[in-house]
Design an enzyme around this catalytic site. Structure first.
Site, PDB file in Angstrom:
ATOM      1  N   GLU A  15     -15.677  -4.148   0.226  1.00 19.82           N
ATOM      2  CA  GLU A  15     -16.237  -3.684  -1.047  1.00 19.82           C
ATOM      3  C   GLU A  15     -15.464  -4.311  -2.208  1.00 19.82           C
ATOM      4  OE1 GLU A  15     -15.541  -1.628   1.550  1.00 19.82           O
ATOM      5  OE2 GLU A  15     -17.649  -1.492   2.132  1.00 19.82           O
ATOM      6  N   GLU A  41      -1.946 -16.857   2.448  1.00 20.54           N
ATOM      7  CA  GLU A  41      -2.497 -16.750   3.783  1.00 20.54           C
ATOM      8  C   GLU A  41      -3.733 -17.619   3.950  1.00 20.54           C
ATOM      9  OE1 GLU A  41      -3.155 -12.665   4.828  1.00 20.54           O
ATOM     10  OE2 GLU A  41      -2.724 -13.233   6.902  1.00 20.54           O
ATOM     11  N   SER A  75       0.817  -1.216   0.000  1.00 22.76           N
ATOM     12  CA  SER A  75       0.000   0.000   0.000  1.00 22.76           C
ATOM     13  C   SER A  75       0.850   1.264   0.000  1.00 22.76           C
ATOM     14  CB  SER A  75      -0.896   0.033   1.236  1.00 22.76           C
ATOM     15  OG  SER A  75      -1.641  -1.144   1.318  1.00 22.76           O
ATOM     16  N   SER A  91       2.655  -3.035   8.210  1.00 22.02           N
ATOM     17  CA  SER A  91       2.634  -3.656   9.541  1.00 22.02           C
ATOM     18  C   SER A  91       4.015  -4.165   9.905  1.00 22.02           C
ATOM     19  CB  SER A  91       1.664  -4.837   9.565  1.00 22.02           C
ATOM     20  OG  SER A  91       0.361  -4.405   9.265  1.00 22.02           O
TER      21      SER A  91
END
Ligand SMILES: Cc1cc2nc3c(=O)[nH]c(=O)nc-3n(C[C@H](O)[C@H](O)[C@H](O)COP(=O)(O)OP(=O)(O)OC[C@H]3O[C@@H](n4cnc5c(N)ncnc54)[C@H](O)[C@@H]3O)c2cc1C
Lengths: 410, 371
Positions: free
Chosen positions: A389, A249, A134, A166
């Site tokens: 979304e 994941e 991101s 993160s």
């Protein structure tokens, strides 16, 4: 139709149980039952070392990279056993982004040199990698990343910024999606680079999370450098590599999510009893609905594992599953707040020690602080790893085949 | 670890679907639902003779194919998709009940399609598993049954009834033939594609099928819930398909309505619940065949599939706009099937409530009074 595990996996499961029985203290009641948050973190760190010593990290990896050469289903059985015993799989988020995501990605796309340099170090804990996808201008629309990298002699030179990374403040490296060919169409100009963080061209600035902690960071690159050989796949393959990484994941989660959510729901049942709300017919309906949904997650999990076993791409059960658990978790944690009422908004008890999703198994059902932490984190669950979304767009377009959104100007 | 249909299931599904495109085409369904009986004996005998559907989940020793609820579920899913009007669920349930009571001869008759059967358990104003007011008394020529049952599937046309009745020793299950002492009255319900009746037994001759009704009935109801859930998955899937096809085709504001996110996200949410329902129904059928956690799995499937079918049927109408509200369009038939199916056996709230006690949250006497 057959939900049994093959006998080799059942044997391995018994081995794992034996190791746990040997290594765990008497009266073990789960990580959540440890008295304080500091002691919990110390235990988690120590437990990771124990797992490494007992050869339980990376069991599905080949022997030459520190693994045990077992199958994905062995790995699943392992995480199931750990979860049932209230134990974490490594430290978070480093082992999730490192061992699970990057490790498995390198096994699929990495060069021999990359695998030797990184995989054993991921298991030992010497290297910790974070995920740099991101950017301030590229979240859901990931293909519009603008962080650039150009090859200068034997090195890539990187400029730009990542955000919401993160664990960057404790990581040793970042795997980043960067633009290497500004002239190519959006997806095709991207590459997947491995960049060490400890260098003058990188600046990591922690961001304070809504929970008050610093779990994620901004990462600035100003002529940061990484060797030419630190690209995964070829230049221009970044989008493909990143997409495959995101699916790694899902397999393990399919097995562990229902166990964690079930344990959490048992705590919620106990909370309802302690608060005298367990006979309220409205509350009972919500609790029962949650119970049914956790079981449905278990069934969806079987479908995802079947896809994993069949060795094919993960079917749409995995996109369904992300939307299902994340929306469930928002609902059930709001229910926890409703059951506690106003008094639950006065923070008492131990904080939640598992940073995302549920608190650790064994956590005190009466800790209002834990429920509050978890309900805040549940809101992140419908944002990270593809917002709800975006998941609905994926389901509508890729599964139902509805027409894509028209792009402006097209 | 293989939680999905096997190739044999897919073959079965394909052959049933191909068959039903003809036997349960929309025009056939409309014709059958308006007929007196509510289903076509000609189509039914073809389903029995050519596909041998009633024999599917019957052990080979009774002339069956040796399948289980997973296989029968595949067929009922197809029946739900097409809104097939036929005594398939009713006869299937009678067979499953009789298999529990080891009434071999009758099973063979029903499995061969020579006769149809149904369950007569529920009584006016009472739950399916309440102690029956219907009484059975022993006489010199066997038992006689007196009492009234309602919501009897295909009760007006069934040849054989599996009836619950109280005896001095407790609740038992009996077999009653249609004819003397049995009178059926059709009930007009919301759903024209499924016939139900009120059935009055007046000293009707009966044979004891299973003495231990208290154990048998909950298990029969679990089976019923699981099979109905499989049918509801078919209803839900077909509604989602219809809505999706229409959303791809219908143009408004110069673009297919399916390219609007409001429509996309609505259908994605339906898909989510349909996938949940599919998984829950399959797991429940598998659990029943393997003797796993059946009661819990049945309740979860019952709640999940009932709600998914109603959601899908409702959103299908919404996505179709005005045309979805017409008699000519089949959307309303699916809504009606979903509406009755959702409450037919147990209300979803009841399914859900049943999950709590085994999970450690029983209702106390105080909670019971507060209801
Ligand atoms: C706790 C946490 C940890 C994270 N960790 C990492 C990490 O380690 N590494 C990393 O790279 N990233 C990480 N992220 C970032 C995460 O992946 C992004 O936040 C996410 O992809 C959404 O991007 P965004 O925040 O820019 O929101 P935006 O993309 O700007 O979205 C804002 C809103 O608009 C909606 N929206 C956007 N596009 C559409 C569309 N086409 N149709 C309909 N609605 C749309 C979204 O659903 C959302 O509701 C983390 C996020 C959180 C919350």
């Amino acid at each position: 139709m057959d939900l049994d595990y093959p006998p080799q996996v059942a044997e391995f499961r018994a081995e794992v149980r034996a190791v746990l029985a040997e290594e765990l203290p008497d009266g073990w009641a789960g990580t959540g039952a440890i008295a304080t948050a500091e002691e919990t973190r110390a235990f988690v760190r120590e437990w990771r070392r124990t797992m490494y010593r007992r050869g339980l990290l990376g069991v599905a990896w080949p022997l030459e990279y520190g693994g045990r050469g077992l199958t994905m289903l062995h790995q699943v059985a392992l995480v199931e056993e750990l979860t049932r015993a209230g134990l974490p799989f490594g430290e978070q988020p480093a082992d999730s982004t490192g061992v699970k995501m990057l490790g498995n990605t390198l096994l699929r796309f990495g060069t021999e040199e990359q695998k030797r340099a990184i995989l054993p170090a991921l298991l030992s804990g010497e290297q910790r990698w974070c995920q740099g996808f991101s950017e301030p201008g590229a979240g859901s629309d990931l293909a519009s990343v603008t962080t650039r990298a150009r090859l200068e002699g034997e090195e890539w030179v990187v400029d730009g910024q990542k955000t919401w990374t993160s664990g960057a403040h404790t990581a040793t490296g970042i795997f980043a999606l960067v633009r290497t060919d500004p002239a190519a169409p959006r997806h095709r100009g991207l590459s997947f680079l491995l960049i060490p963080l400890d260098q003058p061209g990188v600046d990591v600035r922690p961001i304070r999370h809504a929970t008050g902690g610093t779990d994620f960071c901004e990462v600035f690159f100003d002529a940061a450098r990484t060797p030419a050989g630190m690209i995964v796949g070829r230049p221009g393959d970044g989008w493909t590599v990143a997409s495959v990484l995101l699916t790694f994941e899902r397999g393990e989660e399919a097995a562990t999510n229902p166990i964690h959510f079930r344990a959490e729901l048992d705590r919620l049942f106990e909370l309802a009893r302690r608060k005298g709300r367990d006979q309220d017919p409205v509350i009972r309906q919500w609790l029962a609905r949650a119970r049914a949904r956790v079981e449905v997650m278990r069934y969806l999990g079987y479908r995802i594992l079947s896809d994993v076993m069949a060795g094919g791409e993960l079917g749409h059960a995995s996109s369904v599953s992300k939307l299902y658990w994340s929306e469930y978790h928002r609902e059930v944690t709001e229910l926890a707040l409703d059951i506690q009422g106003l008094d639950g908004l006065a923070l008492t008890g131990k904080e939640a020690t598992r940073p995302l999703r549920t608190d650790d198994p064994g956590a005190d059902p009466s800790s209002s602080r834990s429920w509050w932490n978890v309900s805040l984190n549940a809101r992140a669950g419908t944002i990270y790893a593809g917002t709800s979304e975006i998941q609905r767009n994926i389901l509508a377009e890729r599964v139902l085949g509805l027409p894509r959104e028209p792009r402006p100007g097209s | 670890m293989r939680f999905r249909y096997d190739p044999e299931h897919e073959d079965l599904r394909e052959s049933v679907r191909a068959f039903l495109t003809d036997v349960a085409s929309e025009s056939a369904v409309r014709r059958d639902m308006e007929s007196d009986r509510g289903w076509s004996p000609r189509s039914w005998s073809r389903l029995c003779a050519e596909l041998e559907l009633p024999a599917l989940a019957v052990p080979e020793k009774y002339g069956g194919a040796g399948g289980g609820l997973v296989e029968l579920g595949v067929v009922l899913g197809e029946a739900g998709r097409s809104l097939l009007c036929a005594p398939l669920l009713s006869t299937g349930l009678a067979i499953q009940a009789l298999l529990l009571t080891a009434s071999g001869d009758e099973v063979a008759e029903l499995a061969a399609g020579r006769r149809t059967g149904t369950l007569a358990l529920r009584e006016p104003g009472r739950d399916w598993d309440a102690v029956p007011r219907t009484r059975a008394v022993p006489g010199s020529n066997g038992w006689r049954i007196t009492g009234t049952k309602n919501w009897v599937l295909d009760g007006s046309s069934a040849d054989l009834f599996v009836v619950s009745a109280s005896t001095p020793a407790g609740t038992s299950l009996f077999l009653v033939e249609s004819g003397g002492g049995v009178k059926a009255e059709a009930i007009e319900t919301v759903d024209p594609t499924r016939r139900v009746a009120r059935v009055m037994f007046d000293a009707a001759p009966a044979t004891l099928a299973g003495a231990d009704g208290a154990t048998l009935i909950p298990s029969i109801l679990d089976t019923a819930v699981i099979l109905l859930a499989a049918e509801q998955v078919g209803v839900a899937e077909r509604c989602l398909e219809m809505a999706t096809e229409y959303a791809r085709r219908r143009i408004q504001f110069g673009r297919p309505i399916g390219s609007f996110q409001a429509v996309k996200h609505k259908l994605a949410d339906v898909l989510l619940e349909v996938e949940a329902a599919r998984s829950a129904a399959l797991y429940a059928a598998y659990a029943a065949d393997r003797g796993l956690d059946v009661a819990e799995a049945a309740a979860i499937a019952g709640a999940t599939c009932s709600d998914a079918a109603l959601l899908a049927a409702g959103e299908n109408i919404q996505v179709h706009g005005g045309i979805g509200m017409t008699w000519e369009h089949p959307a309303h038939l699916y809504l009606k099937r979903a509406t009755v199916g959702r409450m037919l056996l147990r209300h979803p709230h009841d399914h859900l409530e049943r999950l709590l006690e085994p999970a450690g949250l029983p209702r106390t006497a105080a909670g019971e009074r507060g209801r």
